[in-house]
Design a protein around this motif. Structure first.
Motif, mmCIF file in Angstrom:
data_model
loop_
_atom_site.group_PDB
_atom_site.id
_atom_site.type_symbol
_atom_site.label_atom_id
_atom_site.label_comp_id
_atom_site.label_asym_id
_atom_site.label_seq_id
_atom_site.Cartn_x
_atom_site.Cartn_y
_atom_site.Cartn_z
ATOM 1 N N ASP A 35 0.851 -1.193 0.000
ATOM 2 C CA ASP A 35 0.000 0.000 0.000
ATOM 3 C C ASP A 35 0.885 1.242 0.000
ATOM 4 O OD1 ASP A 35 -1.924 1.899 0.236
ATOM 5 O OD2 ASP A 35 -2.593 1.332 2.249
ATOM 6 N N TRP A 36 0.825 2.029 -1.091
ATOM 7 C CA TRP A 36 1.658 3.221 -1.215
ATOM 8 C C TRP A 36 1.037 4.458 -0.562
ATOM 9 C CZ3 TRP A 36 6.563 3.264 -2.977
ATOM 10 C CH2 TRP A 36 7.010 2.130 -3.665
ATOM 11 N N SER A 37 -0.167 4.360 -0.050
ATOM 12 C CA SER A 37 -0.814 5.529 0.532
ATOM 13 C C SER A 37 -0.205 5.868 1.889
ATOM 14 C CB SER A 37 -2.317 5.285 0.683
ATOM 15 O OG SER A 37 -2.561 4.176 1.519
ATOM 16 N N GLY A 87 -6.537 1.525 -6.679
ATOM 17 C CA GLY A 87 -6.138 0.444 -7.558
ATOM 18 C C GLY A 87 -4.642 0.464 -7.750
ATOM 19 N N SER A 88 -4.211 0.514 -8.999
ATOM 20 C CA SER A 88 -2.770 0.573 -9.276
ATOM 21 C C SER A 88 -2.252 1.995 -9.425
ATOM 22 C CB SER A 88 -2.458 -0.214 -10.571
ATOM 23 O OG SER A 88 -2.734 -1.581 -10.406
ATOM 24 N N PHE A 89 -3.146 2.979 -9.341
ATOM 25 C CA PHE A 89 -2.731 4.362 -9.518
ATOM 26 C C PHE A 89 -2.437 5.027 -8.169
ATOM 27 C CE2 PHE A 89 -5.090 3.392 -13.382
ATOM 28 C CZ PHE A 89 -4.205 3.861 -14.346
ATOM 29 N N VAL A 90 -1.332 5.749 -8.132
ATOM 30 C CA VAL A 90 -0.888 6.440 -6.927
ATOM 31 C C VAL A 90 -0.740 7.920 -7.262
ATOM 32 C CG1 VAL A 90 0.936 6.639 -5.192
ATOM 33 C CG2 VAL A 90 0.328 4.386 -6.112
ATOM 34 N N TYR A 91 -1.269 8.787 -6.413
ATOM 35 C CA TYR A 91 -1.178 10.220 -6.651
ATOM 36 C C TYR A 91 -1.026 10.940 -5.318
ATOM 37 C CZ TYR A 91 -6.157 9.856 -5.474
ATOM 38 O OH TYR A 91 -7.338 9.573 -4.853
ATOM 39 N N GLY A 92 -0.427 12.115 -5.367
ATOM 40 C CA GLY A 92 -0.209 12.868 -4.138
ATOM 41 C C GLY A 92 0.652 14.093 -4.379
ATOM 42 N N GLY A 132 1.622 8.212 -10.270
ATOM 43 C CA GLY A 132 2.375 7.018 -10.586
ATOM 44 C C GLY A 132 1.513 5.794 -10.811
ATOM 45 N N TYR A 133 2.177 4.738 -11.293
ATOM 46 C CA TYR A 133 1.538 3.436 -11.500
ATOM 47 C C TYR A 133 2.299 2.416 -10.675
ATOM 48 C CZ TYR A 133 -0.267 -0.785 -13.689
ATOM 49 O OH TYR A 133 -0.853 -2.015 -13.901
ATOM 50 N N ARG A 137 5.043 -3.728 -5.416
ATOM 51 C CA ARG A 137 6.052 -3.066 -4.589
ATOM 52 C C ARG A 137 6.957 -2.122 -5.378
ATOM 53 N NH1 ARG A 137 5.646 -5.469 0.196
ATOM 54 N NH2 ARG A 137 7.526 -4.461 0.997
ATOM 55 N N THR A 138 6.711 -1.963 -6.673
ATOM 56 C CA THR A 138 7.492 -1.042 -7.503
ATOM 57 C C THR A 138 6.570 0.033 -8.063
ATOM 58 O OG1 THR A 138 9.060 -2.792 -8.107
ATOM 59 C CG2 THR A 138 9.005 -0.824 -9.503
ATOM 60 N N LEU A 139 6.977 1.285 -7.894
ATOM 61 C CA LEU A 139 6.171 2.424 -8.328
ATOM 62 C C LEU A 139 6.906 3.193 -9.418
ATOM 63 C CD1 LEU A 139 3.710 4.349 -7.885
ATOM 64 C CD2 LEU A 139 5.141 5.581 -6.225
ATOM 65 N N PHE A 140 6.249 3.369 -10.551
ATOM 66 C CA PHE A 140 6.758 4.210 -11.634
ATOM 67 C C PHE A 140 6.002 5.539 -11.567
ATOM 68 C CE2 PHE A 140 6.994 -0.218 -12.838
ATOM 69 C CZ PHE A 140 8.298 -0.355 -13.284
ATOM 70 N N PHE A 141 6.724 6.648 -11.448
ATOM 71 C CA PHE A 141 6.042 7.916 -11.197
ATOM 72 C C PHE A 141 6.592 9.057 -12.047
ATOM 73 C CE2 PHE A 141 9.607 7.863 -8.219
ATOM 74 C CZ PHE A 141 10.120 9.145 -8.322
#
Length: 236
Positions: A35-37, A87-92, A132-133, A137-141
């Motif tokens: 969880d990247w949040s 989901g698979s999208f990470v933003y912040g 990012g996507y 455990r790997t985030l491309f941003f």
């Protein structure tokens, strides 16, 4: 700059010891999604390649003449941010504070014997949005936002060609840049708390003006920087 490097080395050394201990006791189930949040704080270190163009605004030597060149040096500091995951999208958003260690002097071609412009790096800040996507455990941003740099920008004419200088001597100074930044990178979760990243960033710091005390002589400095950085983050 040396102090900043030593401080970063101490931080990394301490983090490495803690990370080793944490990894030894932390058991991560193979199927557990990451969880990247949440909040993250960390530090970064890298190298920057800069280009500075000076413009003779008022014609001290030749009005409108542009000159300058390249410089490079250390970049490093700290960052903090907050991320959301859907989901698979990470933003912040993320804020970055650090030091850009560029230092170079350039000769004005129309008066090469006695006219010199210089830039000496300083502390910078950036406020960026991040998208990012996540492949577990790997985030491309990618990231982008505003950037600020407080550097020393100077122009000096020491009048070696003018005999007794009289009005031929001038010193102009300034150095507050405000512009924008874009970048991209990859971040990987080493444990459920620690992540490591590598990223590229482009900074267009905009223009700062070196002005003489009487305001009659001005030189504009336009500064851009390419930087490659590695970093560590702790996730709360």
């Amino acid at each position: 700059m040396k102090i900043a490097i030593v401080a970063f080395a101490l931080i990394v050394g301490g983090v490495t010891n803690v990370l080793a201990g944490e990894a030894a006791v932390e058991q991560i189930a193979p199927g557990d999604p990451f969880d990247w949040s949440g909040i993250h704080v960390g530090a970064h270190l890298g190298h920057g390649w800069s280009n500075t163009d000076f413009t003779d605004v008022d014609g001290w030597n030749v009005e409108g003449e542009v000159f300058g060149g390249n410089s490079n040096g250390f970049i490093g500091g700290v960052q903090a941010g907050y991320s959301f995951q859907s989901g698979s999208f990470v933003y912040g958003a993320e804020v970055e504070l650090g030091y850009l260690g560029i230092d170079e002097t350039f000769v004005q071609p129309s008066s090469p014997a006695d006219s010199f412009a210089s830039i000496d790096g300083g502390f910078y800040a950036a406020l960026t949005a991040r998208l990012g996507y996540a492949a577990d455990r790997t985030l491309f941003f990618a990231k982008g936002g505003v950037a600020y740099l407080n550097a020393d920008v100077n122009f000096d004419d020491d009048c070696k060609n003018d005999g007794p200088c009289g009005i031929g001597l001038v010193n102009a100074s300034g150095g507050n840049f405000t512009g924008w930044t874009l970048g991209a990178g990859v971040e990987h979760a080493l444990t459920d708390r620690w992540t490591a990243r590598v990223e590229y960033a482009y900074y267009d710091f905009g223009t700062a003006t070196a002005s003489s005390q009487d305001g009659w002589t001005r030189y504009d400095a336009d500064l851009t920087t390419h930087a490659v950085k590695v970093g560590l983050n702790y996730k709360f």
